[in-house]
Design a protein around this motif. Structure first.
Motif, mmCIF file in Angstrom:
data_model
loop_
_atom_site.group_PDB
_atom_site.id
_atom_site.type_symbol
_atom_site.label_atom_id
_atom_site.label_comp_id
_atom_site.label_asym_id
_atom_site.label_seq_id
_atom_site.Cartn_x
_atom_site.Cartn_y
_atom_site.Cartn_z
ATOM 1 N N GLY A 77 17.759 4.477 22.617
ATOM 2 C CA GLY A 77 17.181 4.956 23.964
ATOM 3 C C GLY A 77 16.074 4.150 24.500
ATOM 4 N N GLU A 80 15.919 2.906 28.011
ATOM 5 C CA GLU A 80 16.169 3.804 29.077
ATOM 6 C C GLU A 80 14.901 4.462 29.404
ATOM 7 N N ILE A 81 13.643 4.037 28.736
ATOM 8 C CA ILE A 81 12.518 4.737 28.970
ATOM 9 C C ILE A 81 11.680 3.510 29.594
ATOM 10 N N GLU A 85 6.351 5.778 27.101
ATOM 11 C CA GLU A 85 7.259 7.093 26.564
ATOM 12 C C GLU A 85 7.975 6.902 25.294
ATOM 13 N N CYS A 134 14.467 14.080 21.817
ATOM 14 C CA CYS A 134 13.764 12.979 22.288
ATOM 15 C C CYS A 134 14.886 12.669 23.531
ATOM 16 N N ASN A 135 14.819 13.196 24.788
ATOM 17 C CA ASN A 135 15.666 12.412 25.725
ATOM 18 C C ASN A 135 17.104 12.605 25.509
#
Length: 294
Positions: A77, A80-81, A85, A134-135
C-alpha cells in the motif's frame, strides 16, 4: 528478575537453548518483524550461532541472529498513500510515509506497532499479531516457535481479514557465525544444487554446490543464486570445519529467490517466499533449523 528475563523469552530442549526478544524490547526499528526476533541459539552448551548485523553500535539496521522481514522490495500500500499517511509492514506495525520518495527498506520510518499477544510453555512460544485495518489492508498473523532436540521450527500463519489482497515477500535474515569465528576459509556453504550465481564476489570461490571464502572479507558481500526451482525440498547448510559444527535450514514452501549476504563476522543465506493472500484466505509456511556437529 534479571534484565535478560525482562527483555527475552527463553526456550529449552535437551540440546538447544534459545532466547527470543520480547517485541519492541531489543529491536524497535521499522525493517524487521518484531515477533520471533531470536538473539541467542546455543547447542549442547558449547556452540553459539547468533551474531549482530554490525559489530559497531548504531551502524546497520539493527538485525541480530534470526530476524525475518516482510516487504523488503514490495511494501504493502505504499504507492497508494500521500506523505504523512500510514502503510502496513507485516510483523512490525503501521509505518508513516515521510515524503514523496520511494520506499527503501534501510530507511527509518515512524512505527505504530501492532498489538501482540504471547503464550508460552517450556519449548514453544506463540506470537499472535492482531490485525489493524489500514486502507483496507489487515492481516492476522500467528507465528509459532518451538524447539525439540537439536531442531528449531518456525511456523507462520497469515490470514487476510481485510478487503484488499496482500501481495509482498518474506525472508529470514540469518545473521550467523559459529562461536564468533570470523567468516573465512573455515566456512563452507552448501546447497542441494549447483549454485550458478548471477555474480560472484571476489572473496568467494564457488564450485558446484559449494561456496567457500578465500579470506576474511573486508566489506559486505552479496550474491543471488539460481538452480533452486528444480529442488523439491529446499535446504542450505553452513559448516564451520575447524569445529565440525553446522546449521541446516529447511524451507517448507515454494521458493521465489535465494541470496547470500555477509561481511567480516557474519554470513546470511536468505530464502524468499512470495506472500499472496486474497481477502478471506490464509497462507502458511514453515522454516526448520537443525544445529549439529559432524
Amino acid at each position: 528478575m534479571s534484565n535478560t528475563e525482562n527483555t527475552h523469552i527463553n526456550l529449552e530442549s535437551n540440546r538447544l537453548s534459545i532466547q527470543i526478544a520480547h517485541p519492541g524490547s531489543v529491536y524497535n526499528g521499522s525493517r524487521f518483524d518484531w515477533t520471533g526476533f531470536i538473539t541467542k541459539i546455543v547447542l549442547d552448551n558449547k556452540y553459539s550461532f547468533c551474531v549482530p548485523e554490525s559489530e559497531i553500535p548504531g551502524q546497520g539496521s539493527g538485525g541480530f541472529g534470526l530476524c525475518n522481514e516482510f516487504g523488503i522490495s514490495t511494501p504493502i500500500g505504499y504507492d497508494e498513500i500521500k506523505p504523512q499517511e500510514k502503510f502496513p509492514k507485516l510483523g512490525t506495525g503501521l509505518l508513516t510515509r515521510p515524503d514523496e520518495s520511494d520506499y527503501f527498506f534501510f530507511d527509518k520510518y515512524e512505527v505504530d506497532p501492532f498489538p501482540v499477544r504471547i503464550s508460552k510453555d517450556f519449548d514453544t512460544v506463540v506470537f499472535n499479531v492482531e490485525p489493524v485495518d489500514c486502507n483496507g489492508y489487515a492481516v492476522k498473523m500467528t507465528k509459532t516457535i518451538s524447539v525439540k532436540d537439536n531442531v528449531l521450527t518456525i511456523d507462520y500463519r497469515l490470514e487476510n481479514v481485510g478487503s484488499k489482497p496482500i501481495k509482498t515477500e518474506e525472508y529470514c535474515h540469518n545473521f550467523f557465525s559459529v562461536n564468533n569465528n570470523r567468516i573465512g576459509s573455515g566456512y563452507v556453504l552448501k546447497f542441494p544444487y549447483d549454485v550458478n550465481p548471477k555474480e560472484t564476489p571476489d572473496v568467494m570461490t564457488i564450485k558446484g554446490n559449494e561456496i567457500r571464502w578465500n579470506s576474511v572479507p573486508k566489506e559486505d558481500f552479496y550474491c543471488q543464486t539460481e538452480g533452486f526451482k528444480a529442488v523439491q525440498q529446499h535446504y542450505w547448510e553452513l559448516l564451520y570445519e575447524p569445529e565440525r559444527t553446522g546449521i541446516r535450514e529447511y524451507s517448507e514452501f515454494e521458493i521465489s529467490k535465494v541470496a547470500v549476504w555477509g561481511t567480516t563476522h557474519v554470513v546470511s543465506p536468505e530464502v524468499f517466499i512470495n506472500v499472496d493472500i486474497a481477502p478471506g484466505a490464509t497462507q502458511e509456511w514453515r522454516r526448520k533449523y537443525e544445529f549439529f556437529t559432524f
